[in-house]
Motif scaffolding. Structure first.
Motif, PDB file in Angstrom:
ATOM      1  N   UNK A 197       4.906   6.337   5.748  1.00 19.05           N
ATOM      2  CA  UNK A 197       5.158   5.114   6.528  1.00 19.05           C
ATOM      3  C   UNK A 197       3.826   4.430   6.837  1.00 19.05           C
ATOM      4  N   UNK A 198       2.806   5.228   7.124  1.00 17.46           N
ATOM      5  CA  UNK A 198       1.492   4.642   7.416  1.00 17.46           C
ATOM      6  C   UNK A 198       0.911   3.958   6.172  1.00 17.46           C
ATOM      7  N   UNK A 199       1.088   4.588   5.018  1.00 15.56           N
ATOM      8  CA  UNK A 199       0.629   3.958   3.763  1.00 15.56           C
ATOM      9  C   UNK A 199       1.430   2.675   3.519  1.00 15.56           C
ATOM     10  N   UNK A 200       2.736   2.755   3.720  1.00 20.40           N
ATOM     11  CA  UNK A 200       3.614   1.597   3.481  1.00 20.40           C
ATOM     12  C   UNK A 200       3.248   0.427   4.384  1.00 20.40           C
ATOM     13  N   UNK A 201       2.895   0.718   5.629  1.00 17.82           N
ATOM     14  CA  UNK A 201       2.493  -0.350   6.540  1.00 17.82           C
ATOM     15  C   UNK A 201       1.219  -1.047   6.052  1.00 17.82           C
ATOM     16  N   UNK A 202       0.325  -0.279   5.462  1.00 22.82           N
ATOM     17  CA  UNK A 202      -0.906  -0.850   4.889  1.00 22.82           C
ATOM     18  C   UNK A 202      -0.578  -1.798   3.741  1.00 22.82           C
ATOM     19  N   UNK A 203       0.394  -1.385   2.927  1.00 23.79           N
ATOM     20  CA  UNK A 203       0.792  -2.211   1.782  1.00 23.79           C
ATOM     21  C   UNK A 203       1.412  -3.521   2.291  1.00 23.79           C
ATOM     22  N   UNK A 204       2.294  -3.403   3.277  1.00 21.92           N
ATOM     23  CA  UNK A 204       2.942  -4.600   3.843  1.00 21.92           C
ATOM     24  C   UNK A 204       1.900  -5.529   4.454  1.00 21.92           C
ATOM     25  N   UNK A 205       0.939  -4.951   5.186  1.00 25.73           N
ATOM     26  CA  UNK A 205      -0.135  -5.762   5.788  1.00 25.73           C
ATOM     27  C   UNK A 205      -0.896  -6.540   4.722  1.00 25.73           C
ATOM     28  N   UNK A 206      -1.236  -5.833   3.647  1.00 19.68           N
ATOM     29  CA  UNK A 206      -2.021  -6.474   2.578  1.00 19.68           C
ATOM     30  C   UNK A 206      -1.258  -7.652   1.969  1.00 19.68           C
ATOM     31  N   UNK A 207       0.056  -7.508   1.878  1.00 21.18           N
ATOM     32  CA  UNK A 207       0.872  -8.549   1.266  1.00 21.18           C
ATOM     33  C   UNK A 207       1.340  -9.596   2.287  1.00 21.18           C
TER      34      UNK A 207
END
Ligand code: GLN
Length: 233
Positions: free
Chosen positions: A36-46
C-alpha cells in the motif's frame, strides 16, 4: 485480449488480497502494508487518487484482464506462468516459501513434508509447489488443503487438521509471532521468489512509471526503511 484500461476519473485502482501481513492487511478496517505504501507513491507520482479493491488472491490476474484495476500489488511472485497473462515491474522483494508447524512436530526439515497433509493459500506459488503443478517439486506431500486466507490455514494447523502450512516467509513470520506459544517456522524454505507489481500486458506507460517509483524508493533507501518498519511492528 481487450484494450488497456484508461484512467478517466482521477483514480488509480490497485487490486490486492488484504490477508497478507505485512504486505497488505486490515488495521481497523483500513488496508495498510508495504504494498500500500508503494502504491501510494505510484499514485502520488501520477497525481491520482489510490483506490483499493480487496479480492481473493486467485482472482487477481482476472481483475487485470477484465479492466477492474490498473495494477496488482499483492506480494505477488513474478512467475513465468503469470507472465503469459500480465507484465511485471522490476522486483521489489526477495521471498521464499516457508514451512510452519506446531511446536513439537516431527517435521523438522523440508524433506519431512513428504507424505504430510499441508495447507496453502489457493492459487499461490506455495500451492503450485505443494501440488507439484509444474512437476519440479522434490517434495511429495500426501494432500494439499487450499484456503482463501492464510489465517484460516493457520487456524486449521493449530486445531490439528493439517500437519504444516506452506506460506511466504514474511507473512509466516507474522503468523508465528502471533502464535509463538503454539507454532514455529522451520529454518528450511522451499523456493526462491521475487515479488513484483503486475499490470495489463502491454501497459508499458504505467509499467515505466511504476519502475521509476521503485527505482527511486530503492536508491533513496525508502523501500528498506518501510520494510524494516513492518519487520519490527
Ligand atoms: N507470493 C505468493 C504468490 O505470488 C503469495 C502471494 C499472496 O498470497 N498474496 O503466489
Amino acid at each position: 485480449s481487450g484494450a488497456i484500461k484508461t484512467i478517466t476519473d482521477g483514480t488509480l485502482t490497485m487490486s490486492t488480497n488484504a490477508e497478507f501481513e505485512p504486505f497488505e492487511y486490515r488495521d481497523n478496517d483500513k488496508i495498510v502494508g508495504i504494498d500500500v505504501e508503494i502504491a501510494n507513491k505510484i499514485a502520488d507520482k501520477l497525481g491520482l487518487e489510490l483506490k483499493i479493491n480487496d479480492v481473493e488472491f486467485a482472482s487477481l490476474i482476472m481483475e487485470l484482464q477484465t479492466n477492474k484495476c490498473d495494477f496488482v500489488a499483492a506480494g505477488m511472485t513474478a512467475t513465468d506462468d503469470r507472465r503469459k497473462n500480465v507484465d511485471f515491474s522490476d522486483p521489489y522483494f526477495d521471498a521464499s516459501q516457508a514451512i510452519i508447524v506446531p511446536k513439537g512436530s516431527n517435521i523438522k526439515s523440508r524433506t519431512d513434508l513428504n507424505g504430510k497433509n499441508v495447507g496453502v493459500q489457493q492459487g499461490t506459488t506455495g500451492d503450485t509447489f505443494c501440488t507439484n503443478e509444474d512437476g519440479t517439486s522434490d517434495i511429495k506431500v500426501a494432500s494439499v488443503k487450499r484456503y482463501n486466507k492464510g489465517s484460516d490455514a493457520i487456524s486449521d494447523l493449530i486445531n490439528g487438521r493439517i500437519d504444516a502450512v506452506v506460506i511466504d516467509n514474511f507473512p509466516a513470520t507474522k503468523f508465528v509471532q502471533k502464535n509463538s506459544d503454539k507454532l514455529v517456522k522451520l529454518d528450511d524454505s522451499l523456493t526462491s521468489e521475487q515479488y513484483a507489481i503486475a499490470v495489463q500486458k502491454g501497459n508499458t506507460a504505467l509499467l515505466d512509471q511504476i519502475d521509476e517509483v521503485l527505482k527511486e524508493m530503492k536508491s533513496s533507501g525508502e523501500l528498506d526503511q518501510i520494510i524494516e518498519k513492518y519487520q519490527s511492528s
